[in-house]
Design a protein around this motif. Sequence first.
Motif, PDB file in Angstrom:
ATOM      1  N   ILE A  28       0.836  -7.441  -8.433  1.00 48.74           N
ATOM      2  CA  ILE A  28       0.036  -6.326  -7.954  1.00 48.74           C
ATOM      3  C   ILE A  28      -1.443  -6.583  -8.193  1.00 48.74           C
ATOM      4  CG2 ILE A  28       0.317  -5.051 -10.115  1.00 48.74           C
ATOM      5  CD1 ILE A  28      -0.034  -3.578  -6.553  1.00 48.74           C
ATOM      6  N   ASP A  29      -1.771  -7.282  -9.278  1.00 46.52           N
ATOM      7  CA  ASP A  29      -3.174  -7.627  -9.540  1.00 46.52           C
ATOM      8  C   ASP A  29      -3.715  -8.551  -8.458  1.00 46.52           C
ATOM      9  OD1 ASP A  29      -3.203  -6.118 -11.872  1.00 46.52           O
ATOM     10  OD2 ASP A  29      -2.498  -7.786 -13.093  1.00 46.52           O
ATOM     11  N   ASP A  30      -2.882  -9.517  -8.035  1.00 43.55           N
ATOM     12  CA  ASP A  30      -3.291 -10.423  -6.957  1.00 43.55           C
ATOM     13  C   ASP A  30      -3.537  -9.653  -5.670  1.00 43.55           C
ATOM     14  OD1 ASP A  30      -3.072 -12.668  -8.583  1.00 43.55           O
ATOM     15  OD2 ASP A  30      -0.964 -12.970  -8.085  1.00 43.55           O
ATOM     16  N   TRP A 130       1.066  -3.417   5.869  1.00 42.97           N
ATOM     17  CA  TRP A 130       0.411  -2.837   4.708  1.00 42.97           C
ATOM     18  C   TRP A 130       0.632  -3.679   3.462  1.00 42.97           C
ATOM     19  CZ3 TRP A 130      -2.805   0.865   6.059  1.00 42.97           C
ATOM     20  CH2 TRP A 130      -2.536   1.628   7.195  1.00 42.97           C
ATOM     21  N   ASP A 131      -0.372  -3.732   2.614  1.00 39.35           N
ATOM     22  CA  ASP A 131      -0.255  -4.450   1.338  1.00 39.35           C
ATOM     23  C   ASP A 131       0.341  -3.555   0.261  1.00 39.35           C
ATOM     24  OD1 ASP A 131      -1.649  -6.961   2.128  1.00 39.35           O
ATOM     25  OD2 ASP A 131      -3.325  -5.582   2.436  1.00 39.35           O
ATOM     26  N   ILE A 132      -0.037  -2.295   0.279  1.00 43.33           N
ATOM     27  CA  ILE A 132       0.468  -1.321  -0.695  1.00 43.33           C
ATOM     28  C   ILE A 132       0.819  -0.038   0.038  1.00 43.33           C
ATOM     29  CG2 ILE A 132      -0.045   0.046  -2.760  1.00 43.33           C
ATOM     30  CD1 ILE A 132      -2.114  -2.073  -3.533  1.00 43.33           C
ATOM     31  N   ILE A 133       1.991   0.512  -0.262  1.00 42.87           N
ATOM     32  CA  ILE A 133       2.382   1.811   0.267  1.00 42.87           C
ATOM     33  C   ILE A 133       2.673   2.724  -0.916  1.00 42.87           C
ATOM     34  CG2 ILE A 133       4.100   3.105   1.567  1.00 42.87           C
ATOM     35  CD1 ILE A 133       4.376   0.755   3.438  1.00 42.87           C
ATOM     36  N   LEU A 134       1.993   3.860  -0.947  1.00 44.18           N
ATOM     37  CA  LEU A 134       2.135   4.828  -2.017  1.00 44.18           C
ATOM     38  C   LEU A 134       2.977   6.014  -1.551  1.00 44.18           C
ATOM     39  CD1 LEU A 134      -1.636   4.772  -2.870  1.00 44.18           C
ATOM     40  CD2 LEU A 134       0.121   3.993  -4.456  1.00 44.18           C
ATOM     41  N   ILE A 135       3.811   6.511  -2.430  1.00 43.49           N
ATOM     42  CA  ILE A 135       4.596   7.709  -2.135  1.00 43.49           C
ATOM     43  C   ILE A 135       4.557   8.633  -3.356  1.00 43.49           C
ATOM     44  CG2 ILE A 135       6.147   6.518  -0.540  1.00 43.49           C
ATOM     45  CD1 ILE A 135       8.273   6.549  -2.780  1.00 43.49           C
ATOM     46  N   LEU A 262      -9.168   0.836  -7.252  1.00 40.92           N
ATOM     47  CA  LEU A 262     -10.435   0.195  -6.890  1.00 40.92           C
ATOM     48  C   LEU A 262     -11.116  -0.547  -8.038  1.00 40.92           C
ATOM     49  CD1 LEU A 262     -11.904   3.007  -4.610  1.00 40.92           C
ATOM     50  CD2 LEU A 262     -10.681   0.935  -3.925  1.00 40.92           C
ATOM     51  N   ALA A 263     -10.964  -0.077  -9.265  1.00 41.24           N
ATOM     52  CA  ALA A 263     -11.591  -0.771 -10.390  1.00 41.24           C
ATOM     53  C   ALA A 263     -11.060  -2.191 -10.567  1.00 41.24           C
ATOM     54  CB  ALA A 263     -11.421   0.035 -11.678  1.00 41.24           C
ATOM     55  N   PRO A 264      -9.731  -2.412 -10.492  1.00 40.58           N
ATOM     56  CA  PRO A 264      -9.252  -3.793 -10.604  1.00 40.58           C
ATOM     57  C   PRO A 264      -9.768  -4.683  -9.476  1.00 40.58           C
ATOM     58  CG  PRO A 264      -7.460  -2.234 -10.928  1.00 40.58           C
ATOM     59  CD  PRO A 264      -8.620  -1.450 -10.394  1.00 40.58           C
ATOM     60  N   ARG A 265     -10.004  -4.099  -8.315  1.00 41.67           N
ATOM     61  CA  ARG A 265     -10.478  -4.875  -7.163  1.00 41.67           C
ATOM     62  C   ARG A 265     -11.958  -5.219  -7.292  1.00 41.67           C
ATOM     63  NH1 ARG A 265      -9.010  -6.280  -2.260  1.00 41.67           N
ATOM     64  NH2 ARG A 265     -10.505  -6.355  -0.551  1.00 41.67           N
ATOM     65  N   CYS A 333     -15.880  -3.817 -15.377  1.00 46.27           N
ATOM     66  CA  CYS A 333     -14.581  -3.640 -16.038  1.00 46.27           C
ATOM     67  C   CYS A 333     -13.841  -4.965 -15.883  1.00 46.27           C
ATOM     68  CB  CYS A 333     -13.799  -2.497 -15.383  1.00 46.27           C
ATOM     69  SG  CYS A 333     -12.199  -2.172 -16.128  1.00 46.27           S
ATOM     70  N   SER A 334     -14.321  -5.978 -16.558  1.00 45.27           N
ATOM     71  CA  SER A 334     -13.792  -7.327 -16.366  1.00 45.27           C
ATOM     72  C   SER A 334     -12.425  -7.469 -17.002  1.00 45.27           C
ATOM     73  CB  SER A 334     -14.746  -8.357 -16.981  1.00 45.27           C
ATOM     74  OG  SER A 334     -14.924  -8.099 -18.353  1.00 45.27           O
ATOM     75  N   ASN A 335     -11.580  -8.241 -16.347  1.00 42.99           N
ATOM     76  CA  ASN A 335     -10.229  -8.513 -16.840  1.00 42.99           C
ATOM     77  C   ASN A 335      -9.424  -7.238 -17.073  1.00 42.99           C
ATOM     78  OD1 ASN A 335     -10.764 -11.312 -16.940  1.00 42.99           O
ATOM     79  ND2 ASN A 335     -11.784 -11.055 -18.918  1.00 42.99           N
ATOM     80  N   ASN A 336      -9.733  -6.219 -16.273  1.00 45.72           N
ATOM     81  CA  ASN A 336      -9.003  -4.959 -16.368  1.00 45.72           C
ATOM     82  C   ASN A 336      -9.022  -4.371 -17.775  1.00 45.72           C
ATOM     83  OD1 ASN A 336      -8.332  -5.043 -13.682  1.00 45.72           O
ATOM     84  ND2 ASN A 336      -6.433  -6.148 -14.045  1.00 45.72           N
TER      85      ASN A 336
END
Length: 369
Positions: A28-30, A130-135, A262-265, A333-336
Amino acid sequence: MRPNSFLKVTILFLSLFCIQLQSVAQSIDDVLKKPQLKVLDIGNSYTDDATAMLKLLTQANQMDVSDMCLYKATRGSGSFKSWYYLYHDNDYQKYSISKVLGGIKANISTGTGEPNDGALFREALTDEKWDIILIHQLSTFAPYYDKWKGTGNEGYLNELLSLIKEQQPQAKIGFLLVHSYWDNYSGNNEKSSLLRWELIANSVKRLCEEYPIDLVIPYGTAIENLRSSSLNNEYDLTQDGIHCGLGLARYTAACCYYESLLAPRSGITVLGNPARYDASNDESTYPAVSVTDDNALIAQRAAVLATKNYIECVNPEDVMTSIDGLDGSTFPCSNNTSIYHVGGSRIKTYQRGINIIKLNNCKTIKIIK
């Protein structure tokens, strides 16, 4: 559990597990950091609550979202069952498809879909990769995990997940942990926002233990964290007993959405984000609360703490961040990771693993992700 229900769960789990094995390199991080990111959130008015102020946050720190897109499919009181039924032209209510933010245009139509006509939703679920689908589950049923896998109104979790994976085998699956009702709302069976949130959070925990869920956006925990602070009001920061209050509560929900997605991205935490909001002209059943210099950072802390541990409620006023007074738009926010000042010490807490920190009130908690 009936034998056929057990078989459905087993088949779904194995199919999801096999798909994950095939794409083990794509964590998921990738995915969150890939060159072009496309996200679809399938939900209801709680999706609106969680995303309404997301664009404000990205604009405030001049975040570049030109290489991604976030779309939402919303249906009033949408549940697992209603979305599954809608796909098969068998749902009685209108719904909508719209874009939340991003510079990429998805290969789908936006607008309003009519009752018993799932064409617009089918297009959204089949015509774009889609890369991510939220429910997420309808708030009425959100605390009651044992019923999610049945075939009643509270059920259809297996069927919806199977449908999504059939049409979008490459997509990571995310889940919104929603907020609980006001203590005194007539539909709050638990008569306590805290107790109801605990049931919701533990339902999501059980979901993640039984299914390969890749991402949780625990904005409901962020709201409960905020409710544990001095910023709570007599209506538990709701606008009508049900939905997030306009202004501060929606801001907190968006902060959690931001920090999770968005922060991890971007490498930029929501802590210190300069976005503010004047709610003085907003009309709702219960008072709206403006986002000010006095309360914004507390809301941001509530959101970040939720992303670290979504099953524990923590008062954000008990944690002082080390970035007070700094420009959040330039604080990475480096390295999460997130950094806090606790009792005068600079302590780093990681999103993965277990870290022990001591709060200002001398309580020791675990930050777990």
